[in-house]
Write a protein that holds these residues in place. Structure first.
Motif, PDB file in Angstrom:
ATOM      1  N   CYS A 242     -59.258 -82.273 -70.009  1.00 31.04           N
ATOM      2  CA  CYS A 242     -58.234 -81.788 -70.914  1.00 31.04           C
ATOM      3  C   CYS A 242     -56.853 -82.166 -70.389  1.00 31.04           C
ATOM      4  O   CYS A 242     -56.525 -81.919 -69.223  1.00 31.04           O
TER       5      CYS A 242
ATOM      6  N   GLU B  94     -54.134 -80.880 -71.216  1.00 29.72           N
ATOM      7  CA  GLU B  94     -53.259 -79.717 -71.176  1.00 29.72           C
ATOM      8  C   GLU B  94     -53.534 -78.844 -69.951  1.00 29.72           C
ATOM      9  O   GLU B  94     -52.668 -78.580 -69.143  1.00 29.72           O
ATOM     10  N   CYS B  95     -54.807 -78.422 -69.789  1.00 25.86           N
ATOM     11  CA  CYS B  95     -55.120 -77.493 -68.707  1.00 25.86           C
ATOM     12  C   CYS B  95     -55.926 -78.142 -67.582  1.00 25.86           C
ATOM     13  O   CYS B  95     -56.166 -77.527 -66.555  1.00 25.86           O
TER      14      CYS B  95
ATOM     15  N   CYS C 140     -59.363 -79.791 -74.441  1.00 29.09           N
ATOM     16  CA  CYS C 140     -60.528 -78.939 -74.609  1.00 29.09           C
ATOM     17  C   CYS C 140     -60.332 -78.179 -75.922  1.00 29.09           C
ATOM     18  O   CYS C 140     -59.245 -78.190 -76.500  1.00 29.09           O
TER      19      CYS C 140
ATOM     20  N   CYS D 224     -57.251 -75.742 -76.009  1.00 32.10           N
ATOM     21  CA  CYS D 224     -55.943 -76.385 -76.031  1.00 32.10           C
ATOM     22  C   CYS D 224     -55.754 -77.186 -77.317  1.00 32.10           C
ATOM     23  O   CYS D 224     -54.653 -77.269 -77.843  1.00 32.10           O
TER      24      CYS D 224
HETATM   25 ZN   LIG Z   1     -57.441 -77.326 -72.072  1.00 33.94          ZN
END
Ligand SMILES: [Zn+2]
Ligand SMILES: [Zn+2]
Length: 101
Positions: free
Chosen positions: A69, A71-72, A90, A93
């Motif tokens: 992912c 983002e995270c 994911c 996100c």
């Molecule tokens: Zn994520």
């Protein structure tokens, strides 16, 4: 020239089937010289086997690709092949990113 219905035995299921005059004509027009070895249903079955999972395509799970992912940083799986330069998220996100745009 005329053809006559022939009774043949299927090499796969052992059932006898009719090689009809029409089919014989078709076979000859295509240049086939041998009699078919299988009944039409076994021929169909073999044909669909070559196309993967036959008629059960809908029940097979979608192929998932591992991804990270953007983002995270969590490991996730996406139903498409991730391409470089395109962020993959994911599911959590992805929802956030979509909402924020
Ligand atoms: Zn994520
Ligand atoms: Zn058969």
């Amino acid at each position: 020239m005329s053809f006559q219905d022939k009774s043949l035995q299927c090499a796969d299921c052992g059932e006898s089937f009719t090689f009809s005059a029409d089919e014989q004509e078709l076979f000859e027009s295509r240049g086939y010289t041998n009699d078919p070895k299988r009944c039409s249903s076994c021929r169909q079955a073999r044909k669909s086997e070559r196309h993967g999972n036959g008629s059960y395509v809908n029940s097979t799970p979608r192929q998932m690709f591992p991804a990270t992912c953007a983002e995270c940083g969590k490991d996730t799986e996406v139903p498409f092949e991730p391409r470089t330069g395109r962020p993959v998220y994911c599911s959590d996100c992805y929802r956030k990113v979509r909402l924020s745009r």
